[in-house]
Write a protein that holds these residues in place. Structure first.
Motif, PDB file in Angstrom:
ATOM      1  N   MET A  24      65.646   5.073  43.060  1.00  0.00           N
ATOM      2  CA  MET A  24      66.770   5.928  43.445  1.00  0.00           C
ATOM      3  C   MET A  24      68.062   5.479  42.773  1.00  0.00           C
ATOM      4  SD  MET A  24      66.011   6.407  47.529  1.00  0.00           S
ATOM      5  CE  MET A  24      67.556   7.280  47.815  1.00  0.00           C
ATOM      6  N   HIS A  25      68.159   4.190  42.428  1.00  0.00           N
ATOM      7  CA  HIS A  25      69.387   3.629  41.867  1.00  0.00           C
ATOM      8  C   HIS A  25      69.392   3.612  40.337  1.00  0.00           C
ATOM      9  CE1 HIS A  25      69.138   2.105  45.988  1.00  0.00           C
ATOM     10  NE2 HIS A  25      70.438   1.992  45.950  1.00  0.00           N
ATOM     11  N   LEU A  26      68.385   4.215  39.728  1.00  0.00           N
ATOM     12  CA  LEU A  26      68.304   4.210  38.266  1.00  0.00           C
ATOM     13  C   LEU A  26      69.583   4.764  37.650  1.00  0.00           C
ATOM     14  CD1 LEU A  26      66.465   3.654  35.821  1.00  0.00           C
ATOM     15  CD2 LEU A  26      65.672   6.029  35.993  1.00  0.00           C
ATOM     16  N   GLY A  27      70.167   4.019  36.735  1.00  0.00           N
ATOM     17  CA  GLY A  27      71.402   4.438  36.069  1.00  0.00           C
ATOM     18  C   GLY A  27      72.669   3.945  36.735  1.00  0.00           C
ATOM     19  N   ALA A  28      72.556   3.398  37.955  1.00  0.00           N
ATOM     20  CA  ALA A  28      73.752   2.882  38.628  1.00  0.00           C
ATOM     21  C   ALA A  28      74.337   1.736  37.815  1.00  0.00           C
ATOM     22  CB  ALA A  28      73.406   2.398  40.028  1.00  0.00           C
ATOM     23  N   PRO A  29      75.659   1.629  37.732  1.00  0.00           N
ATOM     24  CA  PRO A  29      76.257   0.557  36.932  1.00  0.00           C
ATOM     25  C   PRO A  29      76.033  -0.812  37.543  1.00  0.00           C
ATOM     26  CG  PRO A  29      77.946   1.783  38.095  1.00  0.00           C
ATOM     27  CD  PRO A  29      76.677   2.530  38.296  1.00  0.00           C
ATOM     28  N   TYR A  30      75.999  -1.816  36.682  1.00  0.00           N
ATOM     29  CA  TYR A  30      75.854  -3.198  37.130  1.00  0.00           C
ATOM     30  C   TYR A  30      77.184  -3.685  37.686  1.00  0.00           C
ATOM     31  CZ  TYR A  30      74.882  -8.198  37.069  1.00  0.00           C
ATOM     32  OH  TYR A  30      74.720  -9.507  37.438  1.00  0.00           O
TER      33      TYR A  30
ATOM     34  N   TRP B 171      78.567  -7.291  39.683  1.00  0.00           N
ATOM     35  CA  TRP B 171      78.296  -8.605  40.263  1.00  0.00           C
ATOM     36  C   TRP B 171      78.621  -8.594  41.754  1.00  0.00           C
ATOM     37  CZ3 TRP B 171      76.004 -12.990  38.645  1.00  0.00           C
ATOM     38  CH2 TRP B 171      76.200 -14.145  39.419  1.00  0.00           C
ATOM     39  N   GLY B 172      77.674  -9.039  42.560  1.00  0.00           N
ATOM     40  CA  GLY B 172      77.871  -9.101  44.003  1.00  0.00           C
ATOM     41  C   GLY B 172      77.702  -7.779  44.715  1.00  0.00           C
ATOM     42  N   GLY B 173      77.450  -6.696  43.980  1.00  0.00           N
ATOM     43  CA  GLY B 173      77.365  -5.377  44.583  1.00  0.00           C
ATOM     44  C   GLY B 173      75.987  -5.055  45.129  1.00  0.00           C
ATOM     45  N   ARG B 174      75.957  -4.245  46.181  1.00  0.00           N
ATOM     46  CA  ARG B 174      74.703  -3.675  46.669  1.00  0.00           C
ATOM     47  C   ARG B 174      74.940  -2.256  47.156  1.00  0.00           C
ATOM     48  NH1 ARG B 174      74.843  -4.992  52.537  1.00  0.00           N
ATOM     49  NH2 ARG B 174      72.946  -3.771  52.694  1.00  0.00           N
ATOM     50  N   ASP B 175      75.988  -1.647  46.643  1.00  0.00           N
ATOM     51  CA  ASP B 175      76.348  -0.266  46.918  1.00  0.00           C
ATOM     52  C   ASP B 175      75.720   0.607  45.835  1.00  0.00           C
ATOM     53  OD1 ASP B 175      77.681   2.111  47.487  1.00  0.00           O
ATOM     54  OD2 ASP B 175      79.560   1.451  46.604  1.00  0.00           O
ATOM     55  N   SER B 176      75.407   1.833  46.164  1.00  0.00           N
ATOM     56  CA  SER B 176      74.793   2.734  45.185  1.00  0.00           C
ATOM     57  C   SER B 176      75.715   3.002  43.990  1.00  0.00           C
ATOM     58  CB  SER B 176      74.429   4.055  45.860  1.00  0.00           C
ATOM     59  OG  SER B 176      75.574   4.662  46.428  1.00  0.00           O
ATOM     60  N   ALA B 177      77.021   2.744  44.155  1.00  0.00           N
ATOM     61  CA  ALA B 177      77.955   2.952  43.046  1.00  0.00           C
ATOM     62  C   ALA B 177      78.004   1.768  42.099  1.00  0.00           C
ATOM     63  CB  ALA B 177      79.360   3.234  43.585  1.00  0.00           C
ATOM     64  N   GLY B 178      77.370   0.647  42.455  1.00  0.00           N
ATOM     65  CA  GLY B 178      77.367  -0.523  41.598  1.00  0.00           C
ATOM     66  C   GLY B 178      76.701  -1.699  42.294  1.00  0.00           C
ATOM     67  N   LEU B 179      75.734  -2.328  41.630  1.00  0.00           N
ATOM     68  CA  LEU B 179      75.009  -3.422  42.251  1.00  0.00           C
ATOM     69  C   LEU B 179      74.437  -4.355  41.208  1.00  0.00           C
ATOM     70  CD1 LEU B 179      71.767  -1.805  43.825  1.00  0.00           C
ATOM     71  CD2 LEU B 179      73.024  -0.886  41.906  1.00  0.00           C
ATOM     72  N   ASP B 180      74.067  -5.555  41.646  1.00  0.00           N
ATOM     73  CA  ASP B 180      73.490  -6.524  40.723  1.00  0.00           C
ATOM     74  C   ASP B 180      71.983  -6.615  40.964  1.00  0.00           C
ATOM     75  OD1 ASP B 180      73.234  -8.090  43.025  1.00  0.00           O
ATOM     76  OD2 ASP B 180      74.892  -9.429  42.508  1.00  0.00           O
ATOM     77  N   CYS B 181      71.326  -7.548  40.260  1.00  0.00           N
ATOM     78  CA  CYS B 181      69.856  -7.569  40.281  1.00  0.00           C
ATOM     79  C   CYS B 181      69.303  -7.826  41.675  1.00  0.00           C
ATOM     80  CB  CYS B 181      69.335  -8.602  39.282  1.00  0.00           C
ATOM     81  SG  CYS B 181      69.741 -10.336  39.654  1.00  0.00           S
ATOM     82  N   SER B 182      69.837  -8.826  42.356  1.00  0.00           N
ATOM     83  CA  SER B 182      69.315  -9.136  43.687  1.00  0.00           C
ATOM     84  C   SER B 182      69.786  -8.125  44.727  1.00  0.00           C
ATOM     85  CB  SER B 182      69.720 -10.555  44.103  1.00  0.00           C
ATOM     86  OG  SER B 182      71.120 -10.745  43.985  1.00  0.00           O
ATOM     87  N   GLY B 183      70.946  -7.507  44.481  1.00  0.00           N
ATOM     88  CA  GLY B 183      71.400  -6.446  45.368  1.00  0.00           C
ATOM     89  C   GLY B 183      70.469  -5.254  45.336  1.00  0.00           C
ATOM     90  N   LEU B 184      69.952  -4.925  44.167  1.00  0.00           N
ATOM     91  CA  LEU B 184      68.993  -3.828  44.039  1.00  0.00           C
ATOM     92  C   LEU B 184      67.718  -4.131  44.830  1.00  0.00           C
ATOM     93  CD1 LEU B 184      68.016  -1.165  42.688  1.00  0.00           C
ATOM     94  CD2 LEU B 184      67.170  -2.586  40.802  1.00  0.00           C
ATOM     95  N   ILE B 185      67.226  -5.353  44.695  1.00  0.00           N
ATOM     96  CA  ILE B 185      66.014  -5.735  45.419  1.00  0.00           C
ATOM     97  C   ILE B 185      66.259  -5.683  46.919  1.00  0.00           C
ATOM     98  CG2 ILE B 185      64.344  -7.575  45.805  1.00  0.00           C
ATOM     99  CD1 ILE B 185      64.282  -6.170  42.983  1.00  0.00           C
TER     100      ILE B 185
ATOM    101  N   PHE C 197      72.655  -6.952  30.580  1.00  0.00           N
ATOM    102  CA  PHE C 197      72.411  -6.596  29.171  1.00  0.00           C
ATOM    103  C   PHE C 197      72.738  -5.128  28.950  1.00  0.00           C
ATOM    104  CE2 PHE C 197      69.503  -5.047  25.831  1.00  0.00           C
ATOM    105  CZ  PHE C 197      69.912  -5.858  24.779  1.00  0.00           C
ATOM    106  N   ALA C 198      72.258  -4.264  29.854  1.00  0.00           N
ATOM    107  CA  ALA C 198      72.544  -2.827  29.769  1.00  0.00           C
ATOM    108  C   ALA C 198      73.726  -2.431  30.635  1.00  0.00           C
ATOM    109  CB  ALA C 198      71.314  -2.027  30.190  1.00  0.00           C
ATOM    110  N   MET C 199      74.185  -3.346  31.502  1.00  0.00           N
ATOM    111  CA  MET C 199      75.243  -3.085  32.479  1.00  0.00           C
ATOM    112  C   MET C 199      74.894  -1.892  33.364  1.00  0.00           C
ATOM    113  SD  MET C 199      77.403  -5.468  32.454  1.00  0.00           S
ATOM    114  CE  MET C 199      78.685  -4.790  33.504  1.00  0.00           C
ATOM    115  N   ALA C 200      73.613  -1.817  33.733  1.00  0.00           N
ATOM    116  CA  ALA C 200      73.134  -0.706  34.557  1.00  0.00           C
ATOM    117  C   ALA C 200      71.762  -1.043  35.107  1.00  0.00           C
ATOM    118  CB  ALA C 200      73.065   0.575  33.730  1.00  0.00           C
ATOM    119  N   VAL C 201      71.304  -0.237  36.052  1.00  0.00           N
ATOM    120  CA  VAL C 201      69.925  -0.309  36.527  1.00  0.00           C
ATOM    121  C   VAL C 201      69.065   0.453  35.519  1.00  0.00           C
ATOM    122  CG1 VAL C 201      68.313   0.309  38.362  1.00  0.00           C
ATOM    123  CG2 VAL C 201      70.636  -0.447  38.939  1.00  0.00           C
ATOM    124  N   THR C 202      68.117  -0.243  34.924  1.00  0.00           N
ATOM    125  CA  THR C 202      67.300   0.359  33.870  1.00  0.00           C
ATOM    126  C   THR C 202      65.819   0.056  34.100  1.00  0.00           C
ATOM    127  OG1 THR C 202      67.506  -1.599  32.451  1.00  0.00           O
ATOM    128  CG2 THR C 202      69.133   0.155  32.157  1.00  0.00           C
TER     129      THR C 202
END
Length: 275
Positions: A168-174, A176-190, A247-252
């Protein structure tokens, strides 16, 4: 005994009273329960708007306050245990039990029971709300407004596919520290994917390495977690993973083979235990 400062409510000689007898502190104090009433609230490493965002709280989540620090408060997230500073204006002192969670990627809340009314938010996926009134298509949430019922699920209703929640979050921007659908990091996505499936999940990737059970690196499947130092991704199938990456600054979505070539060999692979 050592304690992880990320999840231990102890700063500058002051500790949570619940830690008395477990750690050495100059003084102990009880926490005061509070609840997030802003769409999102940054959890920072210091009481300063310029300080690092180490985590992020969503509407309706609980926060145990230990001490005021100017316009901020020091405390601990109820949902994942992370400790930090939150802007006091984002919190309410009265906690009301949530009845529903936001199951859409984002959901607006309207001032009146009409989609033409002024909209607040948006609220993010996994935000918690308390519904007190309903029409055929909208439901009124305390402290925020009317939300489309199609964007809500009752507490206790969960998804059964973490990979689908991550997608659902594909394409969301990276972020740091985020877990909001508008921006999140790797562990926030998990964390967001697992919360939606009714699974508890700590905040950082090294903490998440303890989830589930070891998975065979050459036999990975959907929703398995793959770890590198300071990074985590989730498998979509035997060959592809989804991850929020700088690397992509996004969920990819990326082939695991390409990620291994670019990042290096994974240090761990874990298989979740679904409830």
């Amino acid at each position: 005994m050592s304690f992880d400062p990320r999840v231990t409510l102890f700063r500058d000689g002051l500790a949570d009273a619940r830690l008395e007898g477990l750690i050495i502190a100059d003084r102990f104090a009880p926490v005061r329960p509070s609840q997030v009433v802003a769409p999102t609230a940054a959890l920072r490493a210091a009481p300063d708007l310029g300080a690092e965002q180490v985590d992020q709280l969503l509407f309706g989540e609980g926060f145990d306050v230990l001490e005021a620090a100017g316009d901020f408060v020091l405390g601990q997230s109820v949902r994942d245990g992370y400790v930090g500073y939150v802007g006091a204006a984002a919190l309410a002192a009265t906690v009301i039990a949530p009845t529903h969670w936001i199951s859409a990627l984002r959901a607006f809340a309207f001032a009146e029971p009409s989609i033409k009314a002024h909209a607040a938010g948006p609220l993010s996926f996994n935000a918690l709300v308390t519904i007190v009134e309903e029409t055929q298509t909208l439901a009124r949430a305390e402290r925020i407004g009317w939300i489309a019922k199609a964007h809500l699920e009752p507490i206790g209703s969960v998804l059964d596919d973490p990979a689908a929640a991550a997608l659902m979050h594909l394409g969301a921007p990276y972020l740091w520290g985020g877990r909001d659908s508008a921006g999140l990091d790797c562990s926030g996505l998990i964390q967001q994917a697992l919360f939606a499936c009714g699974l508890s999940c700590p905040r950082d990737s090294d903490q998440q390495e303890l989830l589930g059970a070891p998975a065979p690196p050459e036999g990975l499947g959907r929703s398995d977690l793959v770890f590198w130092p300071g990074h985590v991704g989730m498998m979509l199938d035997a060959k592809r993973l989804i991850h929020a990456n700088a690397f992509a600054m996004a969920v990819t979505i990326e082939p695991l083979a390409r990620a291994r070539k670019r990042i290096g060999e994974p240090i761990a692979c874990r298989r979740l235990k679904m409830v």
